[in-house]
Design an enzyme around this catalytic site. Sequence first.
Site, short mmCIF file in Angstrom:
data_model
loop_
_atom_site.label_atom_id
_atom_site.label_comp_id
_atom_site.label_asym_id
_atom_site.label_seq_id
_atom_site.Cartn_x
_atom_site.Cartn_y
_atom_site.Cartn_z
N CYS A 181 0.85 -1.19 0.00
CA CYS A 181 0.00 0.00 0.00
C CYS A 181 0.89 1.24 0.00
CB CYS A 181 -0.89 0.03 1.24
SG CYS A 181 -1.87 -1.45 1.51
N HIS A 185 1.13 5.08 -1.43
CA HIS A 185 0.55 5.98 -0.42
C HIS A 185 1.44 6.17 0.79
CE1 HIS A 185 -3.22 6.46 -2.55
NE2 HIS A 185 -3.29 5.16 -2.74
N ARG A 229 -12.73 -0.47 -2.07
CA ARG A 229 -11.53 0.33 -2.36
C ARG A 229 -10.26 -0.45 -2.03
NH1 ARG A 229 -9.45 3.25 -5.84
NH2 ARG A 229 -8.39 1.27 -5.82
N CYS A 233 -7.48 -2.03 -4.59
CA CYS A 233 -6.06 -1.67 -4.48
C CYS A 233 -5.22 -2.94 -4.55
CB CYS A 233 -5.78 -0.93 -3.18
SG CYS A 233 -6.16 0.83 -3.25
#
Lengths: 272, 105, 201, 149
Positions: A181, A185, A229, A233
């Site tokens: 992730c 991010h 979401r 991802c």
Amino acid sequence: MRHALLLGLAAAVAAGVPWTQASAQMDDPVAAEFDKFREVLEKDNPAELWEVKGEQLWTTPGGPKKASLEKCDLGLGPGVVKGAYAQMPRYFADVDRVMDAEARIVHCMITLQGYELDKLDDKPFSSATHTPDPVSITTYVAAQSAGMKLAPPQNHPKEKAAYAIGKEIFHYRAGSYDFSCASCHGVDGQRIRTQPLPNFTKPEQAIRSVQGWPGYRMTGGVMHTLQWRLTDCYRQQRFPEPGYTSETLSALLTYLTVNASGQVYKGPGIKR
Amino acid sequence: MADPMKIRATLQGDVADVRVLMAHPMETGQRKQGGQVVPLHFIQSITATLNGKQVFSADISQAISRNPVFAFKVKGAKAGDEIAVTWKDNKGETRTDKTTVRGGS
Amino acid sequence: MKLTTLAILAGGTVLLASCATGTGDPRAEALAMMDRDFHARGIASKDRLKEDAVMAACNKYNDNPPADVVARLQKEQLATIRYPADGKLLGDWKAGEKVAQNGRGMAWSDKGGVGGSCYNCHQIGPATTSFGTVGPSLYQFAKMRGFGTDIQRYAYGKIYNSKAFNLCSQMPRFGHVQALTEQQMKDITALLMDPASPVNQ
Amino acid sequence: MHQTRRTVTLGLLAALGGALLSPLRALAARNQGAFEAKSAVDAMRALGMSGAAESKDIEIRAPDIAENGAVVPIDITSNIPGTTSISVFIEKNPFPYTGTFDFTAGAVPFVHLRAKVGESTPVRVVVAAGGKFYTTAKEVKVTIGGCGG
């Protein structure tokens, strides 16, 4: 002024002027333009259509047991919806685990209404022609926390553990492309194509992982929740698929929401 | 059956600001799903009335976004007046929903 | 008292699942949790969840492993790179541009036809303004670095296995994981290295 | 005989439906030719709007660069006295004619709509007022966002 700058830069880029000269200023006007019209779009958000539907599903008896969800405990006591979404994920003693909002709603649909998990998680996400009930209900529940500060509790040992585990999962690199992730991010000011990537490890940006979800997604014109979401991802991370309403997703949501603690949640939003 | 619209009508002076959300797939007839083209399916016409009198109408194409959103303004409206909106699609399906004009700020 | 019992029970599960040496180790618990919760879908098999030696070192040390670990693993990664047998590193830059634009492939929703996803993260050719900024700009790649064989080999090798040059690089190992074919990697190398490529104008 | 009666019944039903729906629009049939036209010029010709005069009294508020071409918000206001309708043409869409919005009995000549825009294009607006046509246009750019996967 901003308008002229934007057009000028767009022209410069179109003319092949090296990006290095233009990029620093280019980011801001485009983002500002997106934000300006995001406000216009949010003023009338199709998400409200599912909010209405979700309220109906919450209050109307349904499922094999012909029960409503009005006795569902979202953490603030049976039937209390107002403010519940802003205080999740949280620990629930009856299942001895931390659950995010959608995981808890699905749990209530199973225990109170008699639905089977196998049926609920067979096709859990919205398509152009179908919006699953948990999505509508989550949208309704989320709307009842609009304007409230995010305050996921960090009292129970399992709530603290979920944060620590979620942080590990967030940074865990694997899959065909070695992505985590955090690959997208975990750093300030990056973009994929034109899509800005907020840094969720920073409190002031972490709100953007929660804000606007559940969201009406312009691409495809469908309603999606955070379960979708995060799952999508992982698809783009080239991972295998995480289980719907699994502890992994609740732990990740704990990490993200706690990072955004204290910031105001605006309710269901609109997404690209 | 089609899902209900959500209509808001708020007074700003003597003008009612009417905002309408419609649940409709607005299929362009060009999208593929599972290898098959999804047939053209879209709202073709819209009408709106104030206390039964037509004030706004439209003929539209499939280029209007999925789950359409429209806003328009009606002069001479009062709090408590009734606004009704009707849409009709290319398959002949139709839906009418109503709301009451509310006083604004 | 009851809580303690629960904690011990929970700890026991973790021990069984991941052979962690103690309870309360978030990384071990995270690994065990993911192992329970993920499942294969489409082409994305469950074994993709496993970290190889490189990712294990990067994950454990927050992308900054000790120098000796880096040196050893980078050497191993360098040895994985298979340069084209015909010795030609440059393909067709026009085909390379298409591969660079294509962001599909390797996800559970994909069946085949893998692209390089290059523009997702890099500026490359001057015509595309919607490029990402996760990686450095590659505009004027060879014009700035030189057109020689050494740079060609570096470009091809970096695409094949980025970890050979920077162990915890965020860039995928496109050749090593067999995402891109030799021809595709030659074509992307040409996009970066060919004097006629718009990248070097 | 049977066939004829059914046709008549259907016709009546359609007329009734139309009348209930909209007493005014029942009179003006949908201009199918305009909706099927592949260029804005052809669509405007089919609608009898060719030769519309450029006007600065029409405001189009739409993004310079749209975040997502699937949902482009467009606000149109006509400041031309006696405006009766606003028509929208998204010039580079496969079928540019997007719709006509009619204002009667006290409606303010303003409309907010959201449209699909396939590629960067001028959005052209034609206003009908006092039996004449006026026009203006605004450029909307559409970009690629996200991972493309």
